[in-house]
Every structure is written in C-alpha cells, then in structure tokens.
Design a protein around this motif. Structure first.
Motif, PDB file in Angstrom:
ATOM      1  N   GLU A  74      36.619  -8.813  89.089  1.00  0.00           N
ATOM      2  CA  GLU A  74      35.194  -8.625  89.394  1.00  0.00           C
ATOM      3  C   GLU A  74      34.607  -7.715  88.320  1.00  0.00           C
ATOM      4  OE1 GLU A  74      31.822  -9.493  90.713  1.00  0.00           O
ATOM      5  OE2 GLU A  74      33.421 -10.198  92.054  1.00  0.00           O
ATOM      6  N   GLN A  75      33.649  -8.234  87.553  1.00  0.00           N
ATOM      7  CA  GLN A  75      33.147  -7.552  86.364  1.00  0.00           C
ATOM      8  C   GLN A  75      32.733  -6.109  86.612  1.00  0.00           C
ATOM      9  OE1 GLN A  75      31.013  -9.921  83.538  1.00  0.00           O
ATOM     10  NE2 GLN A  75      29.522  -8.297  83.168  1.00  0.00           N
ATOM     11  N   VAL A  76      31.893  -5.886  87.618  1.00  0.00           N
ATOM     12  CA  VAL A  76      31.369  -4.540  87.884  1.00  0.00           C
ATOM     13  C   VAL A  76      32.478  -3.574  88.322  1.00  0.00           C
ATOM     14  CG1 VAL A  76      30.694  -4.949  90.296  1.00  0.00           C
ATOM     15  CG2 VAL A  76      29.414  -3.328  88.905  1.00  0.00           C
ATOM     16  N   GLU A  77      33.571  -4.106  88.859  1.00  0.00           N
ATOM     17  CA  GLU A  77      34.685  -3.257  89.292  1.00  0.00           C
ATOM     18  C   GLU A  77      35.559  -2.788  88.129  1.00  0.00           C
ATOM     19  OE1 GLU A  77      34.883  -5.344  93.690  1.00  0.00           O
ATOM     20  OE2 GLU A  77      36.650  -5.486  92.392  1.00  0.00           O
ATOM     21  N   LEU A  78      35.331  -3.363  86.955  1.00  0.00           N
ATOM     22  CA  LEU A  78      35.961  -2.858  85.741  1.00  0.00           C
ATOM     23  C   LEU A  78      34.948  -2.072  84.913  1.00  0.00           C
ATOM     24  CD1 LEU A  78      38.463  -4.558  83.372  1.00  0.00           C
ATOM     25  CD2 LEU A  78      36.489  -3.383  82.439  1.00  0.00           C
ATOM     26  N   THR A  79      33.766  -2.628  84.707  1.00  0.00           N
ATOM     27  CA  THR A  79      32.806  -2.001  83.793  1.00  0.00           C
ATOM     28  C   THR A  79      32.280  -0.664  84.297  1.00  0.00           C
ATOM     29  OG1 THR A  79      30.969  -3.312  84.717  1.00  0.00           O
ATOM     30  CG2 THR A  79      32.084  -4.177  82.743  1.00  0.00           C
ATOM     31  N   ASP A  80      31.916  -0.572  85.565  1.00  0.00           N
ATOM     32  CA  ASP A  80      31.358   0.686  86.080  1.00  0.00           C
ATOM     33  C   ASP A  80      32.403   1.807  86.137  1.00  0.00           C
ATOM     34  OD1 ASP A  80      28.995  -0.716  86.241  1.00  0.00           O
ATOM     35  OD2 ASP A  80      28.567  -0.132  88.304  1.00  0.00           O
ATOM     36  N   PRO A  81      33.596   1.571  86.688  1.00  0.00           N
ATOM     37  CA  PRO A  81      34.611   2.631  86.649  1.00  0.00           C
ATOM     38  C   PRO A  81      35.018   2.998  85.217  1.00  0.00           C
ATOM     39  CG  PRO A  81      35.139   1.083  88.375  1.00  0.00           C
ATOM     40  CD  PRO A  81      34.020   0.474  87.572  1.00  0.00           C
ATOM     41  N   ARG A  82      35.113   2.004  84.336  1.00  0.00           N
ATOM     42  CA  ARG A  82      35.473   2.311  82.949  1.00  0.00           C
ATOM     43  C   ARG A  82      34.410   3.198  82.302  1.00  0.00           C
ATOM     44  NH1 ARG A  82      37.112  -1.788  77.947  1.00  0.00           N
ATOM     45  NH2 ARG A  82      38.549  -0.283  76.992  1.00  0.00           N
ATOM     46  N   LYS A  83      33.151   2.897  82.564  1.00  0.00           N
ATOM     47  CA  LYS A  83      32.065   3.710  82.023  1.00  0.00           C
ATOM     48  C   LYS A  83      32.181   5.149  82.537  1.00  0.00           C
ATOM     49  CE  LYS A  83      27.062   4.072  81.776  1.00  0.00           C
ATOM     50  NZ  LYS A  83      25.802   3.707  82.403  1.00  0.00           N
ATOM     51  N   ALA A  84      32.454   5.305  83.829  1.00  0.00           N
ATOM     52  CA  ALA A  84      32.602   6.650  84.406  1.00  0.00           C
ATOM     53  C   ALA A  84      33.760   7.400  83.744  1.00  0.00           C
ATOM     54  CB  ALA A  84      32.819   6.555  85.917  1.00  0.00           C
ATOM     55  N   LEU A  85      34.860   6.703  83.493  1.00  0.00           N
ATOM     56  CA  LEU A  85      36.018   7.328  82.844  1.00  0.00           C
ATOM     57  C   LEU A  85      35.692   7.704  81.403  1.00  0.00           C
ATOM     58  CD1 LEU A  85      38.754   4.922  84.223  1.00  0.00           C
ATOM     59  CD2 LEU A  85      38.466   7.336  84.843  1.00  0.00           C
ATOM     60  N   ASP A  86      35.071   6.779  80.669  1.00  0.00           N
ATOM     61  CA  ASP A  86      34.702   7.044  79.278  1.00  0.00           C
ATOM     62  C   ASP A  86      33.740   8.219  79.172  1.00  0.00           C
ATOM     63  OD1 ASP A  86      36.324   4.924  78.462  1.00  0.00           O
ATOM     64  OD2 ASP A  86      34.642   3.521  78.206  1.00  0.00           O
TER      65      ASP A  86
END
Length: 187
Positions: free
Chosen positions: A19-31
């Motif tokens: 699920e795209q948002v389940e990778l992109t949003d957490p990754r953004k928070a981590l970055d």
C-alpha cells in the motif's frame, strides 16, 4: 529541529502490491528525523505500489534481500497492502530477515496487512498487536492478543490497522526506533 533518528538505519521490507501511503508516509517521517532508509525486496529494480483502488507508483529497490543482513540495520518497517505480505511470507529469506530483528531485540513497525509476515516469522505468540481487521483471526490463531486500536506498542513492536492510523503509527514508530534495542523484544 532535533533529528531523533540521526545515525539510525532502517530497512523497509516490501515487494509489489504494498500500500503506497503505508510506505511513503512512514518513510518520510523516518527521513525527516534523520534516519537512513533502504527499500529491501526479493528482487532488484523497482517494485510497484497499490494506491487504494488501483496500481500506484513504482519505487526503486535499494538492496535485494540477498544483499543484506538484519545486523546492518537498527529497525524494520513492514508496510501492508494485501499482495505485499502475502508474497513476502512465501520467501524464506524475507521471513528469516524479519525473525532476525526480533532475535536481536530491534524495533519493528508493521501496519495493516504487514503483521501477516510476523505470523510467518513466528514472532507474535504472547504479543499484543493490531492489524487490518481481516488479519485478526490469523493473529489470534498464531497466539497474539489482537486489539482494535489505532496504534499498539509491545516491547519495540509497533502495529496499526490502516492508512487512517498513519499519524499515530509514525509517532510511535519514531519513538520506538529512537529507543533502539528492547530487551523484551524476542522471537
């Protein structure tokens, strides 16, 4: 702004159909918190996301599962999606990669259908967690205590139910990843 995860390396294990948002949003928070994130997948090249009701964007794989070890990372993120964990749970290297994070006490965050991979790695027995509702019975049958909450934390394991839970998921994920190794995190 304080970089809470500066110097931390986070593996994001995914394959086609996450699920795209389940990778992109957490990754953004981590970055944003200073973490170095790598998308790990069974194959090199790109993987294709699922975006709610149709195929989404393609994402470059940083490293294949054959090139990495859990020893190289401080934490693990498992995005959901229906297809993604179902494919990963049949890949023994992916399952072992997940298990190694638990064996070394490192924090793990899984959202939506992501906990299906935790079942396959046999790391949910006696743990409290949540997931997408359709995974509830599978988790209970594997020995987990399932809770219907936007985010559940159990000794370094962070889980959430769905994309709507991402803000709470991200906050707890950053907190647990910052804390590092959890003595009671186990396989």
């Amino acid at each position: 702004m304080e970089m809470k995860l500066k110097g931390k390396r986070v593996a994001i294990l995914a394959t086609d159909g996450f699920e795209q948002v389940e990778l992109t949003d957490p990754r953004k928070a981590l970055d944003e918190q200073g973490a170095e994130t790598h998308i790990i997948s069974p194959e090199k090249g790109t993987i294709k996301a699922w975006d709610m009701t149709n195929w989404g964007d393609s994402f470059e794989v940083d490293k294949s599962i054959d090139e990495v070890s859990a020893d190289e990372y401080d934490a693990l993120l498992l995005p959901g999606g229906v297809l993604n964990p179902d494919q990963l749970r049949t890949n023994q290297k992916a399952v072992q990669f997940v298990r190694e994070f638990f064996q070394s006490g490192k924090p793990v965050a899984a959202i939506c259908h992501g906990p299906q991979l935790l079942i396959e790695a046999d790391v949910v027995r006696g743990r409290k967690l949540t997931s997408y509702p359709s995974v509830r019975t599978d988790l209970q049958n594997a020995g987990a205590e399932w809770v219907d909450a936007e985010v559940v934390t159990d000794h370094g394991l962070v889980t959430s139910r769905k994309p709507d839970d991402i803000p709470a998921f991200n906050r707890k994920m950053v907190e647990e990843f910052r804390e590092g190794v959890h003595v009671q995190q186990h396989a």
